[in-house]
Design a protein around this motif. Sequence first.
Motif, PDB file in Angstrom:
ATOM      1  N   TYR A  21       7.721  -4.509  -1.292  1.00 16.73           N
ATOM      2  CA  TYR A  21       7.127  -3.611  -0.307  1.00 16.73           C
ATOM      3  C   TYR A  21       5.851  -3.009  -0.884  1.00 16.73           C
ATOM      4  O   TYR A  21       5.611  -3.071  -2.080  1.00 16.73           O
ATOM      5  CB  TYR A  21       8.099  -2.498   0.083  1.00 16.73           C
ATOM      6  N   VAL A  22       5.028  -2.468   0.000  1.00 18.47           N
ATOM      7  CA  VAL A  22       3.789  -1.807  -0.413  1.00 18.47           C
ATOM      8  C   VAL A  22       3.701  -0.461   0.286  1.00 18.47           C
ATOM      9  O   VAL A  22       4.314  -0.243   1.329  1.00 18.47           O
ATOM     10  CB  VAL A  22       2.532  -2.649  -0.073  1.00 18.47           C
ATOM     11  N   TYR A  23       2.926   0.445  -0.286  1.00 14.58           N
ATOM     12  CA  TYR A  23       2.749   1.766   0.303  1.00 14.58           C
ATOM     13  C   TYR A  23       1.669   1.695   1.373  1.00 14.58           C
ATOM     14  O   TYR A  23       0.574   1.208   1.134  1.00 14.58           O
ATOM     15  CB  TYR A  23       2.368   2.787  -0.766  1.00 14.58           C
ATOM     16  N   ASP A  24       1.987   2.157   2.572  1.00 12.42           N
ATOM     17  CA  ASP A  24       1.033   2.230   3.681  1.00 12.42           C
ATOM     18  C   ASP A  24       0.553   3.670   3.780  1.00 12.42           C
ATOM     19  O   ASP A  24       1.317   4.556   4.164  1.00 12.42           O
ATOM     20  CB  ASP A  24       1.718   1.794   4.977  1.00 12.42           C
ATOM     21  N   VAL A  33       6.376  -6.724   3.875  1.00 15.99           N
ATOM     22  CA  VAL A  33       5.238  -7.566   4.248  1.00 15.99           C
ATOM     23  C   VAL A  33       5.208  -7.891   5.739  1.00 15.99           C
ATOM     24  O   VAL A  33       4.145  -8.145   6.288  1.00 15.99           O
ATOM     25  CB  VAL A  33       5.202  -8.870   3.414  1.00 15.99           C
ATOM     26  N   ASP A  34       6.368  -7.862   6.393  1.00 14.67           N
ATOM     27  CA  ASP A  34       6.394  -8.140   7.837  1.00 14.67           C
ATOM     28  C   ASP A  34       6.150  -6.878   8.679  1.00 14.67           C
ATOM     29  O   ASP A  34       6.210  -6.918   9.903  1.00 14.67           O
ATOM     30  CB  ASP A  34       7.706  -8.806   8.244  1.00 14.67           C
ATOM     31  N   GLY A  35       5.884  -5.732   8.031  1.00 11.92           N
ATOM     32  CA  GLY A  35       5.552  -4.512   8.742  1.00 11.92           C
ATOM     33  C   GLY A  35       6.706  -3.559   8.977  1.00 11.92           C
ATOM     34  O   GLY A  35       6.508  -2.433   9.409  1.00 11.92           O
ATOM     35  N   ARG A  36       7.936  -3.995   8.678  1.00 13.44           N
ATOM     36  CA  ARG A  36       9.091  -3.107   8.861  1.00 13.44           C
ATOM     37  C   ARG A  36       9.124  -2.055   7.768  1.00 13.44           C
ATOM     38  O   ARG A  36       8.622  -2.264   6.673  1.00 13.44           O
ATOM     39  CB  ARG A  36      10.402  -3.914   8.811  1.00 13.44           C
TER      40      ARG A  36
END
Length: 63
Positions: A21-24, A33-36
């Motif tokens: 995951y990445v920090y938004d 990565v799929d936006g969830r």
Amino acid sequence: MQPFALNYARPAAELEVTAPYVYDSGLQLNVLVDGRLAARDLALLRELGTTTSTAGSKTHFDD
């Protein structure tokens, strides 16, 4: 005199881990990565135990 533990203490092995995951910064949440949202992925939470980022600790001293 050297403390007993120092005879057996070893440095922790550094593991190279890539978070899935990445920090938004717009949402201020970790996202996959799929936006969830990473915090809603129960399988990920079971595997990693948490979805931490450094964002909170940059703004709050008690995180």
